[in-house]
Write an enzyme that holds these catalytic residues in place. Structure first.
Site, PDB file in Angstrom:
ATOM      1  N   HIS A   1     110.617  55.681  25.560  1.00 34.41           N
ATOM      2  CA  HIS A   1     110.440  54.496  26.418  1.00 34.41           C
ATOM      3  C   HIS A   1     108.960  54.268  26.732  1.00 34.41           C
ATOM      4  CE1 HIS A   1     114.695  55.583  28.003  1.00 34.41           C
ATOM      5  NE2 HIS A   1     114.826  54.497  27.277  1.00 34.41           N
TER       6      HIS A   1
ATOM      7  N   LYS B   1     129.120  50.976  34.561  1.00 34.33           N
ATOM      8  CA  LYS B   1     128.568  52.147  33.877  1.00 34.33           C
ATOM      9  C   LYS B   1     127.923  53.061  34.912  1.00 34.33           C
ATOM     10  CE  LYS B   1     125.152  52.656  30.313  1.00 34.33           C
ATOM     11  NZ  LYS B   1     124.261  51.888  29.437  1.00 34.33           N
TER      12      LYS B   1
ATOM     13  N   ARG C   1     115.412  51.838  17.180  1.00 34.01           N
ATOM     14  CA  ARG C   1     115.318  53.149  16.527  1.00 34.01           C
ATOM     15  C   ARG C   1     116.067  53.171  15.215  1.00 34.01           C
ATOM     16  NH1 ARG C   1     117.597  56.029  21.716  1.00 34.01           N
ATOM     17  NH2 ARG C   1     118.537  53.966  21.676  1.00 34.01           N
TER      18      ARG C   1
ATOM     19  N   SER D   1     118.131  58.944  25.655  1.00 34.98           N
ATOM     20  CA  SER D   1     118.484  59.415  27.000  1.00 34.98           C
ATOM     21  C   SER D   1     119.819  60.139  26.973  1.00 34.98           C
ATOM     22  CB  SER D   1     118.584  58.237  27.972  1.00 34.98           C
ATOM     23  OG  SER D   1     117.349  57.613  28.121  1.00 34.98           O
TER      24      SER D   1
HETATM   25  P1  ADP Z   1     119.963  50.592  27.578  1.00 34.73           P
HETATM   26  O1  ADP Z   1     121.082  51.246  28.325  1.00 34.73           O
HETATM   27  O2  ADP Z   1     119.679  49.182  27.984  1.00 34.73           O
HETATM   28  O3  ADP Z   1     119.985  50.775  26.077  1.00 34.73           O
HETATM   29  P2  ADP Z   1     117.895  52.579  27.615  1.00 34.73           P
HETATM   30  O4  ADP Z   1     117.229  53.091  28.845  1.00 34.73           O
HETATM   31  O5  ADP Z   1     118.694  53.541  26.824  1.00 34.73           O
HETATM   32  O6  ADP Z   1     118.708  51.347  28.113  1.00 34.73           O
HETATM   33  O7  ADP Z   1     116.824  51.923  26.636  1.00 34.73           O
HETATM   34  C1  ADP Z   1     115.977  50.884  27.019  1.00 34.73           C
HETATM   35  C2  ADP Z   1     115.226  50.378  25.801  1.00 34.73           C
HETATM   36  O8  ADP Z   1     114.442  51.416  25.262  1.00 34.73           O
HETATM   37  C3  ADP Z   1     116.116  49.906  24.646  1.00 34.73           C
HETATM   38  O9  ADP Z   1     115.505  48.797  24.035  1.00 34.73           O
HETATM   39  C4  ADP Z   1     116.127  51.073  23.700  1.00 34.73           C
HETATM   40  O10 ADP Z   1     116.348  50.671  22.358  1.00 34.73           O
HETATM   41  C5  ADP Z   1     114.711  51.564  23.888  1.00 34.73           C
HETATM   42  N1  ADP Z   1     114.603  52.990  23.551  1.00 34.73           N
HETATM   43  C6  ADP Z   1     115.390  53.991  23.940  1.00 34.73           C
HETATM   44  N2  ADP Z   1     114.961  55.168  23.423  1.00 34.73           N
HETATM   45  C7  ADP Z   1     113.884  54.876  22.671  1.00 34.73           C
HETATM   46  C8  ADP Z   1     113.011  55.640  21.844  1.00 34.73           C
HETATM   47  N3  ADP Z   1     113.164  56.961  21.642  1.00 34.73           N
HETATM   48  N4  ADP Z   1     111.997  55.006  21.229  1.00 34.73           N
HETATM   49  C9  ADP Z   1     111.853  53.676  21.384  1.00 34.73           C
HETATM   50  N5  ADP Z   1     112.636  52.895  22.128  1.00 34.73           N
HETATM   51  C10 ADP Z   1     113.635  53.479  22.774  1.00 34.73           C
END
Ligand code: ADP
Length: 152
Positions: free
Chosen positions: A18, A42, A91, A129
Site C-alpha cells: 500500500h 465485512k 497485483r 493484507s
Molecule cells: P480493498 O479491501 O479495497 O481491496 P485493500 O486494503 O486490500 O482494500 O487494498 C487497497 C488497495 O491497495 C487496492 O487497490 C489493492 O489492489 C491495493 N493493494 C493491496 N496490496 C497491494 C500490494 N501488495 N501492492 C500494491 N497494491 C496493493
C-alpha cells in the site's frame, strides 16, 4: 483546479505494498486522501481506530496526504471530497478483473470520475493484507511485510 485522488482500502492492516503505491502515485496529484472504507457487512480484523492510528503514524505529517474514513460507496465519498480520481493497485489478473467491473460500473454512474491503476512494484506482488492477517493469527512474524516501525 486541484487534482484530488482518493486511495480507498481496508488497510487491515496496511502493508508495504500500500505504502509503495501511495508514494509512487503522490507526484501525480495535489492531494491524496487515503481513506479507510467501512463496510458494515465485512467485519475487520483490526479495529478502525487502530488502522487510523497506523495511517496517521505513517503519513500524518506528509504534505499532500490526508487520512480519512467513510462508509457507503467510494464514489459518493469522492464526490463529497471533490476528488476526480480513484487510485487502485493491481497485483494480479484477479485484481484486474475485480477492479475492471467496479471501475466500469462507477464510470457508468459517475463518468466524471476516473479510476487510475498502478501496477504493483514486483517486490510487493505477493504481499496482501489477508495473508498478513493469517500469519498474525498463527503467531508468525510480519515485520518484512508491514511498514517499518509499525507495532502490530
Ligand atoms: P480493498 O479491501 O479495497 O481491496 P485493500 O486494503 O486490500 O482494500 O487494498 C487497497 C488497495 O491497495 C487496492 O487497490 C489493492 O489492489 C491495493 N493493494 C493491496 N496490496 C497491494 C500490494 N501488495 N501492492 C500494491 N497494491 C496493493
Amino acid at each position: 483546479m486541484d487534482r484530488i485522488a482518493v486511495f480507498p482500502g481496508s488497510f487491515d492492516p496496511i502493508t508495504r505494498g500500500h505504502v509503495s503505491i501511495i508514494r509512487r502515485a503522490l507526484p501525480l496529484f495535489d492531494k491524496m486522501i487515503v481513506a479507510i472504507g467501512e463496510n458494515g457487512e465485512k467485519k475487520s480484523f483490526f479495529p478502525l481506530e487502530r488502522r487510523m492510528e497506523w495511517l496517521n503514524h505513517i503519513f500524518g505529517h506528509e504534505p499532500g496526504i490526508v487520512i480519512s474514513t467513510y462508509s457507503g460507496m467510494t464514489i459518493d465519498f469522492c464526490r463529497r471530497e471533490k476528488a476526480k480520481f480513484i487510485l487502485r493497485g493491481l497485483r494480479t489478473s484477479a485484481d484486474f478483473e475485480f477492479e475492471r467491473s467496479i471501475g466500469q460500473m462507477n464510470k457508468l454512474m459517475h463518468p466524471e470520475i476516473e479510476t487510475v491503476f498502478f501496477l504493483c512494484a514486483p517486490e510487493f506482488a505477493s504481499v496482501s493484507s489477508s495473508i498478513v492477517r493469517d500469519i498474525i493469527r498463527n503467531g508468525g512474524d510480519v515485520k518484512q511485510f508491514v511498514p517499518e516501525g509499525l507495532i502490530i
